[in-house]
Design a protein around this motif. Structure first.
Motif, short mmCIF file in Angstrom:
data_model
loop_
_atom_site.label_atom_id
_atom_site.label_comp_id
_atom_site.label_asym_id
_atom_site.label_seq_id
_atom_site.Cartn_x
_atom_site.Cartn_y
_atom_site.Cartn_z
N MET A 1 5.01 -4.54 -4.78
CA MET A 1 4.11 -4.37 -3.65
C MET A 1 4.18 -2.93 -3.18
SD MET A 1 4.02 -6.51 -0.11
CE MET A 1 3.60 -7.96 -1.00
N ARG A 2 3.03 -2.37 -2.89
CA ARG A 2 2.97 -0.99 -2.47
C ARG A 2 2.78 -0.90 -0.96
NH1 ARG A 2 3.08 3.18 -6.63
NH2 ARG A 2 3.17 1.96 -8.55
N THR A 3 3.31 0.13 -0.34
CA THR A 3 3.09 0.40 1.06
C THR A 3 2.67 1.83 1.20
OG1 THR A 3 5.35 1.08 1.40
CG2 THR A 3 4.87 -1.26 1.72
N ASN A 4 2.24 2.25 2.43
CA ASN A 4 1.92 3.64 2.66
C ASN A 4 2.33 4.00 4.07
OD1 ASN A 4 -0.45 3.03 4.44
ND2 ASN A 4 -1.12 2.07 2.52
N LEU A 5 2.27 5.31 4.39
CA LEU A 5 2.82 5.81 5.63
C LEU A 5 2.13 5.21 6.84
CD1 LEU A 5 4.87 7.69 6.85
CD2 LEU A 5 3.20 9.54 6.70
N PHE A 6 0.82 5.03 6.75
CA PHE A 6 0.10 4.47 7.90
C PHE A 6 0.34 2.98 8.04
CE2 PHE A 6 -2.62 8.17 6.81
CZ PHE A 6 -2.35 8.90 7.95
N THR B 1 2.24 -14.51 0.03
CA THR B 1 3.47 -14.38 -0.75
C THR B 1 3.24 -13.63 -2.06
OG1 THR B 1 3.05 -16.53 -1.79
CG2 THR B 1 4.42 -16.49 0.21
N LYS B 2 2.00 -13.29 -2.35
CA LYS B 2 1.68 -12.59 -3.59
C LYS B 2 1.63 -11.08 -3.34
CE LYS B 2 -1.04 -16.39 -5.54
NZ LYS B 2 -2.35 -16.78 -6.11
N ALA B 3 1.67 -10.32 -4.45
CA ALA B 3 1.54 -8.87 -4.36
C ALA B 3 0.16 -8.52 -3.84
CB ALA B 3 1.78 -8.23 -5.73
N GLU B 4 0.08 -7.52 -2.97
CA GLU B 4 -1.16 -7.15 -2.33
C GLU B 4 -1.57 -5.74 -2.72
OE1 GLU B 4 -3.39 -8.64 -0.19
OE2 GLU B 4 -2.37 -10.48 -0.74
N SER B 5 -2.84 -5.52 -2.82
CA SER B 5 -3.37 -4.19 -3.06
C SER B 5 -3.23 -3.36 -1.79
CB SER B 5 -4.83 -4.26 -3.49
OG SER B 5 -4.98 -5.06 -4.65
N ALA C 1 -3.29 -4.98 -7.10
CA ALA C 1 -2.49 -6.11 -7.57
C ALA C 1 -3.45 -7.11 -8.20
CB ALA C 1 -1.73 -6.74 -6.40
N LEU C 2 -3.74 -6.92 -9.48
CA LEU C 2 -4.80 -7.68 -10.13
C LEU C 2 -4.41 -9.11 -10.43
CD1 LEU C 2 -6.04 -4.85 -12.54
CD2 LEU C 2 -6.97 -5.50 -10.31
N SER C 3 -3.17 -9.32 -10.87
CA SER C 3 -2.71 -10.68 -11.14
C SER C 3 -1.19 -10.65 -11.26
CB SER C 3 -3.35 -11.24 -12.42
OG SER C 3 -2.72 -10.71 -13.56
N ASP C 4 -0.62 -11.81 -11.58
CA ASP C 4 0.82 -11.88 -11.78
C ASP C 4 1.24 -11.26 -13.10
OD1 ASP C 4 1.09 -13.19 -9.37
OD2 ASP C 4 1.02 -15.19 -10.27
N TYR C 5 0.28 -10.97 -13.97
CA TYR C 5 0.61 -10.48 -15.31
C TYR C 5 0.32 -8.99 -15.50
CZ TYR C 5 0.63 -15.49 -16.15
OH TYR C 5 0.88 -16.84 -16.07
N TYR C 6 -0.52 -8.40 -14.67
CA TYR C 6 -0.82 -6.99 -14.84
C TYR C 6 -1.28 -6.39 -13.51
CZ TYR C 6 -5.62 -8.77 -15.17
OH TYR C 6 -6.81 -9.41 -14.93
#
Length: 888
Positions: free
Chosen positions: A1-6, A240-244, A269-274
């Motif tokens: 999962m990615r985050t950013n400063l804002f 609970t999933k990875a988010e863009s 975060a396109l899917s659980d596989y890629y």
């Protein structure tokens, strides 16, 4: 999962997940009939039947529908008057998937309530904090109170781990299954949640599990000191999933390109596989770059990653004499198949291609090893094995080889290979293959290629396919091996080869231009060749004893002499003559010249090869063993001492080839590796420096004339019991881009992710065991040393053409401070080679480093401080002065 400063407060998602684990676990306990005969450790079974058999009143059905198991080290007390069940000292309750441990547990079963709390020891310190587990969620707290019917709960000072986060809340209140409130919440990636080096604090949070999160003011606190970094409020969807999400860029200034924003973009975060990461850079002079990174994996099948990079570099300003612009790109693809996916077929890829100057002009990557390397290679292949008798192997591949200096590219699109396993026609299937006849075996190999030679300026353009060459080559080797005179091994083989090509040449004289021209001919053509070879060799063992009282008890010498013979006829039938000039000069050529597999040999050859391989090993007395009764140690003196030469019986002059001598050994408990080689020519040279058919000893010289010599020394050692360092770098990008695997050319710096250490990561438990607090008396260190010397005397120049030394090392100044260096000196060019200084401070949850290249074309420096965790990777400060890239 990615985050950013804002979006720092996005980590509240993890917090709320943690609180969900803290407050959503319920132990629906209700009273039941219990007899006084029960003892601690017995199971408490809730019986919905009336307390007495004769009770005619229908009792309310109890809410518990499973066995409640309980234990307590201190005591169990059942208070029927107050409707209480008290478990004291190391109390534990287990109900369905719920496990509750605490110093004291009180069940108030008339009100459907459960209390769990800690105890005080004799010194007044709290112990046995409540531990609550349901499923995979674990929560530790000071005290817990929940109702099994209304499903409301309160948790004081809850502590839980959620992914990379550690979460602590002063008070957590669960209203129902849909609404949760947290007061005084702090979350961090530090190991010690009670005394973290930093954390984020929010006075209140409300969330609905699986739907949304609403937080109040959130503040970053470092060393218990609040910082100005805060957000007034935030609202986030909960999943609970990875988010863009967005990736915050780094800002700065470049000498030639102006101010910039680097490594900003978006994570998909396109899917659980890629997934897919798109980042880019922008400079105020108009330069920009884009990078696409994707990783994919499927368990037990395959995994891989793909990197696409493009740079549009502009130097100076339009109108200035040094104005220049270039477009550079790089493609990297790595794919590997799990061995369990299919045992009979396999697909793999290792691709690294692009512009020849990418690693030398890219501003975003500082990889000295890759920039100094002058080749890039790629391979994509598919192979399959057919389980027949005999076995058949098949493969199809595409290869790429690129010289970054000449910008020449050679590719095969594709290469076809097939082979039939070895066949023994004169031996039954189950019989041993012994003897001259039974050992006769043959194979069949097929190789087909479509080869393309081009330059990177024509890559992916129609012109690159214009001069492609294609063909097939069939090979049938026939061989056998047997022993003679018991100790001599003999091998003999003959090889038949048939080559099919689709491109030939025709040379003829053009009267108009008065020159010989070469014309390409498209169409099928073929030629056939064959050769014969044999060899005989043996192994000779010799032991030279020195006595049991001597330190060196014996020296063992193993010698492997061998003599080989090879015969190759002349294939003149494939050669023709053409007029070379207006004078009528005739020259010979083959229509297969410059072809895919070359032209058949025209020169008759009958070579005898001589080789002697030696190893020397010593048996040394082991003084370290008790009473000197142990086995002696074996020490290798020379790993190899090899002599090779050959004699061409068909040559009319210069029949002897130079004698090649090579040797290698390991010293200082195998920490130093030494390799030596020299070439000795038996023939003399004339005044022009050319070999003549006169032995050097007959020309007033020695038996041999040394034409070249080289020696290399490599030494690697660490402080860990004096063991040799492995010399390998875990940074796969360095080796993947063509750089060295060690740090003699420094460590590569990937400016898109400075969270990664430039040093090898160590076990955190070892750091904590370091004595002295601030000091580490052991001072772990490693040192690598490389020396190379090359001597040339082909034409009596007697010149050292290469003489350089390189050093690199790393030292732990304290348990948390590290420093490293890479440098060297070239004695021929009289200058210092690439030099890099590295410093790093481990701040537990944070990392700080400074690397500096003080001299040379790559002069630069960089400073970074930021959180190690990937979920908070944008909380950082990154300042650097990158090398000035000059577009050529």
């Amino acid at each position: 999962m990615r985050t950013n400063l804002f979006h720092i407060v996005l980590s509240a998602i993890f917090l709320t997940i943690g609180i969900f684990g803290a407050s959503a676990q319920e132990v629906p306990v209700k009273p039941a009939s219990t007899t006084a005969a029960e003892k601690p450790g017995d199971s408490l079974v809730i019986n919905p039947v009336a307390l007495t058999k004769n009770d005619s009143v229908k009792k309310k059905k109890n809410g518990l529908d499973a066995v409640v198991k309980r234990t307590a080290k201190g005591y169990e007390k059942l208070d029927q008057k107050n409707k209480l069940l008290i478990l004291h000292d190391e109390a534990e309750l287990n109900y369905t998937d719920i496990q509750l441990k605490s110093g004291q547990i009180i069940m108030k079963y008339d009100k459907d309530e459960v209390f769990a709390g800690r105890l005080k020891d004799s010194l007044g310190n709290y112990t046995q904090y409540p531990y609550f587990k349901q499923g995979n969620n674990v929560v530790e707290a000071d005290s817990i109170h929940f109702n099994t019917v209304t499903k409301k709960a309160r948790v004081w000072n809850s502590r839980s781990d959620q992914g990379e986060f550690r979460v602590k809340g002063e008070l957590t209140k669960k209203e129902n299954d849909s609404v949760y409130f947290i007061k005084g919440a702090r979350f961090t990636t530090a190991k010690d949640i009670n005394n973290p080096e930093y954390y984020f604090y929010s006075p209140k949070i409300k969330f609905v599990p699986g739907k949304k999160v609403v937080v109040g003011p959130t503040n970053l606190v470092i060393a218990d000191v609040p910082t100005p970094l805060m957000l007034p409020f935030a609202f986030f969807p909960m999943t609970t999933k990875a988010e863009s999400g967005f990736i915050m860029p780094t800002y700065g200034n470049n000498n030639q390109r102006g101010y910039f924003l680097q490594n900003g973009g978006y994570y998909f975060a396109l899917s659980d596989y890629y997934d897919l990461t798109v980042v880019g850079d922008y400079y105020t002079n108009g330069s920009y770059s884009m990078r696409f990174q994707s990783s994919y994996a499927q368990r037990y099948k395959f995994n891989g990653n793909l990197n696409l990079r493009f740079d549009n570099n502009i130097q100076s300003e339009r109108g200035f004499p040094d104005y220049a612009r270039s477009k550079q790109y790089n493609i990297q693809w790595s794919h590997s198949q799990d061995s369990k996916a299919n045992p009979n077929s396999r697909f793999s890829a290792s691709v690294n291609l692009g512009s020849s100057q990418y690693f030398r002009q890219s501003v975003n990557m500082n990889n000295i090893g890759a920039s100094l390397n002058n080749t890039m290679q790629s391979s994509v292949s598919y192979s399959k094995t057919f389980q027949t008798v005999p076995q058949v192997n098949f493969s199809l591949s595409a290869t790429h080889n690129q010289n970054t200096n000449t910008k020449a590219i050679n590719m095969t699109l594709p290469t076809l290979q097939a082979s039939v396993d070895r066949i023994f026609p004169f031996a039954p299937g189950d019989a041993p293959k012994k003897g001259l006849i039974k050992n006769i075996n043959l194979q069949y190999n097929l190789r087909g290629e479509n080869r393309i030679a081009t330059y990177d300026s024509l890559f992916f353009k129609p012109e690159m396919f214009r001069d492609a060459k294609s063909g097939l080559q069939h090979t049938i080797p026939l061989s056998t091996n047997f022993k003679v005179f018991k100790y001599f091994s003999v091998t003999a083989s003959t090889n038949y080869q048939e080559t099919w090509v689709m491109n030939t040449v025709k040379r003829q004289f053009n009267a108009d231009s008065a020159k010989a021209l070469t014309r390409d001919i498209k169409g099928f053509d073929s030629y056939r060749t064959y050769n014969f070879s044999s060899s005989i060799g043996t192994t000779i063992y010799g032991t030279f004893p020195f006595g049991e009282k001597s330190k060196i008890q014996a020296i063992r010498h193993v010698m492997r002499p061998s003599v080989s013979y090879s015969y190759t006829p002349s294939f003149d039938q494939y050669y023709d003559y053409y007029q070379y000039d207006a004078a009528g000069t005739l020259k010979q050529y083959s229509r297969f010249d410059g072809g895919l597999f070359g032209a058949p040999g025209q020169r008759y050859a009958s070579n005898v090869g001589i080789a002697v391989n030696n190893t020397f090993e010593a048996k040394v007395r082991n003084d370290d063993e008790k009473d000197n009764k142990g086995e002696p140690k074996k020490v290798m003196l020379l790993n190899n001492l090899n002599f090779t030469t050959s004699y061409d019986m068909a040559a009319d002059s210069l029949a002897w080839q130079p004698l090649r001598v090579s040797a290698g050994t390991n010293l200082f408990k195998e920490k130093m590796n030494i390799n030596f080689g020299t070439t000795l020519d038996p023939y003399a040279i004339n005044n022009a420096g050319r070999r003549i058919n006169t032995y050097n000893i007959d020309n007033g010289g020695s038996l041999f004339r040394m034409t070249s010599a080289n020696i290399t020394l490599n030494y690697s050692i660490t402080s860990q019991d004096g063991k040799s360092g492995d010399g390998e770098d875990e940074d796969s990008q360095t080796a993947r881009n063509g750089g060295r695997e060690d740090d003699l050319f420094g460590r590569a710096t990937d400016m898109s992710d400075n969270r990664k250490s430039m040093f090898k990561e160590e076990d955190e438990t070892k750091k904590d065991k370091s004595e002295g607090g601030f000091y580490n008396a052991v001072l772990p260190w490693d040192l690598k040393f490389a020396y190379s010397l090359t001597y040339s005397n082909n034409a009596r120049e007697r010149k050292i053409i290469g003489n350089s030394i390189m050093l690199s090392g790393n030292l732990d100044i304290t348990p948390r401070w590290k420093m490293g260096f890479s440098s060297g000196y070239d004695f021929v060019q009289k200058g210092v080679t690439f030099t890099q200084l590295r410093f790093e401070r481990d701040l537990l949850s944070w990392r700080m480093d400074f690397n500096w290249i003080p001299i040379g074309q790559n002069t630069s420096w960089g400073f970074f401080i930021g959180i190690k965790s990937s979920v908070l990777s944008d909380i950082k400060w990154d300042k650097r002065q990158v090398p000035d890239r000059v577009i050529r």
